[in-house]
Design a protein around this motif. Structure first.
Motif, mmCIF file in Angstrom:
data_model
loop_
_atom_site.group_PDB
_atom_site.id
_atom_site.type_symbol
_atom_site.label_atom_id
_atom_site.label_comp_id
_atom_site.label_asym_id
_atom_site.label_seq_id
_atom_site.Cartn_x
_atom_site.Cartn_y
_atom_site.Cartn_z
ATOM 1 N N LEU A 1 -11.368 1.472 -3.782
ATOM 2 C CA LEU A 1 -10.300 1.451 -2.828
ATOM 3 C C LEU A 1 -9.966 0.658 -1.982
ATOM 4 C CD1 LEU A 1 -11.804 3.955 0.379
ATOM 5 C CD2 LEU A 1 -9.778 4.097 -0.737
ATOM 6 N N ALA A 2 -11.058 -0.906 -2.769
ATOM 7 C CA ALA A 2 -10.477 -2.222 -2.243
ATOM 8 C C ALA A 2 -8.998 -2.414 -3.210
ATOM 9 C CB ALA A 2 -11.528 -3.472 -1.686
ATOM 10 N N LYS A 3 -9.315 -2.283 -4.052
ATOM 11 C CA LYS A 3 -8.537 -2.382 -5.218
ATOM 12 C C LYS A 3 -6.829 -1.963 -5.589
ATOM 13 C CE LYS A 3 -8.856 -1.097 -10.132
ATOM 14 N NZ LYS A 3 -9.576 -0.980 -11.374
ATOM 15 N N ASN A 4 -7.004 -0.590 -4.898
ATOM 16 C CA ASN A 4 -5.504 0.005 -4.525
ATOM 17 C C ASN A 4 -5.251 0.174 -3.366
ATOM 18 O OD1 ASN A 4 -6.292 1.084 -7.408
ATOM 19 N ND2 ASN A 4 -7.705 2.537 -7.269
ATOM 20 N N THR A 5 -5.262 0.021 -3.082
ATOM 21 C CA THR A 5 -5.181 -0.315 -1.052
ATOM 22 C C THR A 5 -3.601 -1.092 -0.834
ATOM 23 O OG1 THR A 5 -6.641 -1.624 -0.204
ATOM 24 C CG2 THR A 5 -6.639 0.799 0.117
ATOM 25 N N ASN A 6 -3.684 -2.476 -1.880
ATOM 26 C CA ASN A 6 -2.232 -2.585 -1.781
ATOM 27 C C ASN A 6 -1.405 -2.421 -3.143
ATOM 28 O OD1 ASN A 6 -3.106 -4.688 0.687
ATOM 29 N ND2 ASN A 6 -4.367 -5.409 -1.152
ATOM 30 N N SER A 7 -1.656 -1.056 -3.956
ATOM 31 C CA SER A 7 -0.637 -0.698 -4.287
ATOM 32 C C SER A 7 0.423 -0.555 -4.383
ATOM 33 C CB SER A 7 -1.209 -0.355 -5.806
ATOM 34 O OG SER A 7 -1.412 1.379 -4.945
ATOM 35 N N ASP A 8 1.175 -0.170 -5.162
ATOM 36 C CA ASP A 8 3.154 0.374 -5.086
ATOM 37 C C ASP A 8 3.105 2.221 -4.525
ATOM 38 O OD1 ASP A 8 3.949 -1.970 -5.167
ATOM 39 O OD2 ASP A 8 4.706 -1.629 -7.300
ATOM 40 N N LEU A 9 1.771 2.291 -5.522
ATOM 41 C CA LEU A 9 1.930 4.179 -5.547
ATOM 42 C C LEU A 9 0.665 4.777 -3.399
ATOM 43 C CD1 LEU A 9 2.071 6.381 -6.518
ATOM 44 C CD2 LEU A 9 -0.454 6.606 -7.520
ATOM 45 N N PHE A 10 0.552 3.435 -3.443
ATOM 46 C CA PHE A 10 -0.371 3.456 -2.058
ATOM 47 C C PHE A 10 0.583 3.687 -0.921
ATOM 48 C CE2 PHE A 10 -3.187 2.839 1.774
ATOM 49 C CZ PHE A 10 -4.526 3.307 1.844
ATOM 50 N N GLN A 11 1.244 2.264 -1.668
ATOM 51 C CA GLN A 11 2.165 2.447 -0.140
ATOM 52 C C GLN A 11 3.114 3.814 0.069
ATOM 53 O OE1 GLN A 11 4.319 -0.939 1.115
ATOM 54 N NE2 GLN A 11 2.977 -2.655 0.755
ATOM 55 N N GLN A 12 3.806 3.384 -1.314
ATOM 56 C CA GLN A 12 4.486 4.915 -1.627
ATOM 57 C C GLN A 12 4.491 6.254 -1.314
ATOM 58 O OE1 GLN A 12 5.374 6.155 -5.777
ATOM 59 N NE2 GLN A 12 7.550 7.339 -5.178
#
Length: 505
Positions: A132-143
């Motif tokens: 979760l910590a690694k992926n919350t700033n990913s483009d897909l998470f925002q998308q």
């Protein structure tokens, strides 16, 4: 020659939200204790530099040695101090006897089975936290989440869950250290077991009574917890009236905790490979082991379109790890060692329940003691609660840390005093929503007539609107005590600890 114990100085170290107590048992006229018992040394979060003055003060106050050190349970807010000041506790401190709950005796088959299972869940939790910590700033998470009129709110809420999960998980695991590879207990617990010099090790068995301890004439210690039954360990709150009401209840979702993370090459995904879609840098989709099924392929094509990214479950399934974290935390709380310390002649009792929650409190009343209460009729546990004059409030004034009908309602002694380890200056922001529980707080203020000692009462309020400061309410109630009761209430507060003296005569 040792004297009969008639009083106990209780020092609550105020490094933040976490337990650290030193009890000095004295006879009449004693300047120094005949027996020193230390209970836990932890806080939710603290640096070595900030912890060091407290560790050095403990060493000074105890002359570098205690007769017994009790660790109630393995949470950071009960053992982190030993990790942060490993050198001080390893080289300047000695323990005659280390007391641990029976749940730490790995020669017990039940304990070994539980620790293996708990270790797997801690490993899963560490992996969830890291993902979760690694992926919350990913483009897909925002998308997926930061779309539409409420997108920002949805996006920030989920990022908040990730942050809160990290804070809660750190009670059970070393931050990121266990990710992908369970490495056992917390470092603070390892320091206690392997680094601090000691003469003996004692495992406390629930339902037993410690008597005839050298230096503790006139003292009996009843071991009330942890419970032996799994039904009690997993029960965190009771029905209406049995525990204090909390307005937020989380439904348990197995999700992440059911994943087979034991193998190094296992996939961190909620589906078997036949259900997985991967995307390359150009955004083109590839499905593993694609089934030859037109209907299935049509559904797949819908989910691979960029405009349908909100339909994907890539991150939502990880949110169930919050429930896993809560269950691990609460399960460990109910495995706290619980002591009821009795002054034999007067019958006065001091209760130290660690972070026990409702299931543990209920189990105390099911213990088959060999004796009854002082009247020869009342169940011994109920009688001990009736005679309690000092209560270390369980789990930082939370709603389910103190049972209502089986706990608070039974503490009927007019001389009751309570201590609670809660400090808003050193606490996770998410805990502020539940601590202190206002109903419990007001019950304690009433039962103790204001003789409630909190780590830092200046930054807390009694009412929901936050118009009544806890410090002001305590002082107002203390002023209503008779002069005799005010004189008997012996409290000393300094920068490092608060001390209250229990008169056991």
């Amino acid at each position: 020659m040792a004297k009969k114990i008639t009083s106990c100085d209780i020092q609550m170290y105020t490094m933040g939200t976490g337990d650290c107590f030193v009890l000095g048992f004295k006879g009449d006229g004693d300047n120094k204790p005949q027996f020193k018992l230390m209970i836990d040394c932890g806080v939710q979060s603290i640096s070595g530099d900030n912890m060091r003055p407290y560790a050095l003060k403990i060493i000074e106050e105890t002359d570098g040695e205690v007769d017994a050190l009790l660790i109630t349970h393995e949470h950071q807010d009960h053992v982190l101090g030993f990790q942060r000041c490993e050198d001080e506790f390893s080289n300047q401190f000695k323990v005659k006897e280390l007391w641990l709950p029976w749940t730490e005796d790995e020669d017990d088959a039940l304990v070994k089975e539980w620790k293996d299972e708990f270790g797997k869940k801690k490993k899963s939790l560490a992996m969830a936290t890291e993902l979760l910590a690694k992926n919350t700033n990913s483009d897909l998470f925002q998308q997926i989440y930061n779309v539409g009129p409420r997108g920002e709110r949805s996006f920030n809420a989920r990022k908040g869950i990730s942050t809160s999960l990290m804070e809660l998980s750190n009670l059970n695991t070393e931050p990121f250290a266990a990710a992908g590879d369970y490495i056992g207990g917390l470092k603070g617990m390892t320091v206690v077991k392997e680094k601090i010099p000691r003469d003996r090790l004692r495992f406390l068995e629930t339902g037993t009574i410690l008597e005839d301890i050298e230096g503790l004439d006139n003292i009996r210690i009843y071991i009330l917890g942890p419970p032996r039954m799994w039904k009690d360990v997993k029960t965190h709150h009771g029905k209406n009236g049995e525990t204090y009401k909390h307005n937020k209840e989380l439904e348990f979702v197995r999700g992440f905790s059911a994943l087979p993370f034991e193998e190094e090459d296992s996939e961190s995904d909620p589906f078997e490979k036949v259900h997985i879609v991967e995307y390359n840098a150009s955004g083109n989709a590839t499905m593993y082991e694609k089934p030859q099924n037109k209907a299935y392929n049509k559904i797949r094509d819908i989910y691979t379109k960029p405009e349908n990214s909100f339909r994907r479950i890539n991150f939502d399934w990880l949110m169930s790890a919050a429930n896993l974290s809560l269950r691990l935390t609460k399960g460990m709380n109910n495995l706290s060692a619980v002591l009821a310390i009795e002054f034999v002649e007067s019958g006065k009792v001091m209760l130290f329940p660690g972070d026990a929650e409702f299931g543990s409190w209920r189990s105390w009343h099911e213990i088959e003691w060999d004796e009854k209460g002082k009247d020869g009729q009342t169940h011994l546990t109920k009688d001990l609660l009736n005679r309690t004059v000092f209560y270390k409030v369980a789990h930082h004034l939370s709603h389910n840390g103190t049972a209502r009908e089986l706990g608070m309602d039974l503490m009927t002694n007019k001389d009751l005093v309570a201590m609670a380890t809660l400090d808003y200056d050193v606490i996770s922001p998410t805990w502020k929503n539940t601590m202190p529980n206002r109903a419990l707080l007001n019950d304690l203020l009433k039962k103790t007539s204001g003789r409630l000692i909190v780590t830092n009462p200046d930054n807390q309020h009694v009412d929901k609107a936050k118009t009544i400061k806890l410090t002001d309410e305590i002082n107002k109630r203390l002023e209503n005590l008779s002069q005799v009761k005010q004189d008997e209430y012996k409290v000393v507060r300094n920068d490092l600890f608060v001390q209250y003296t229990v008169d056991g005569s």
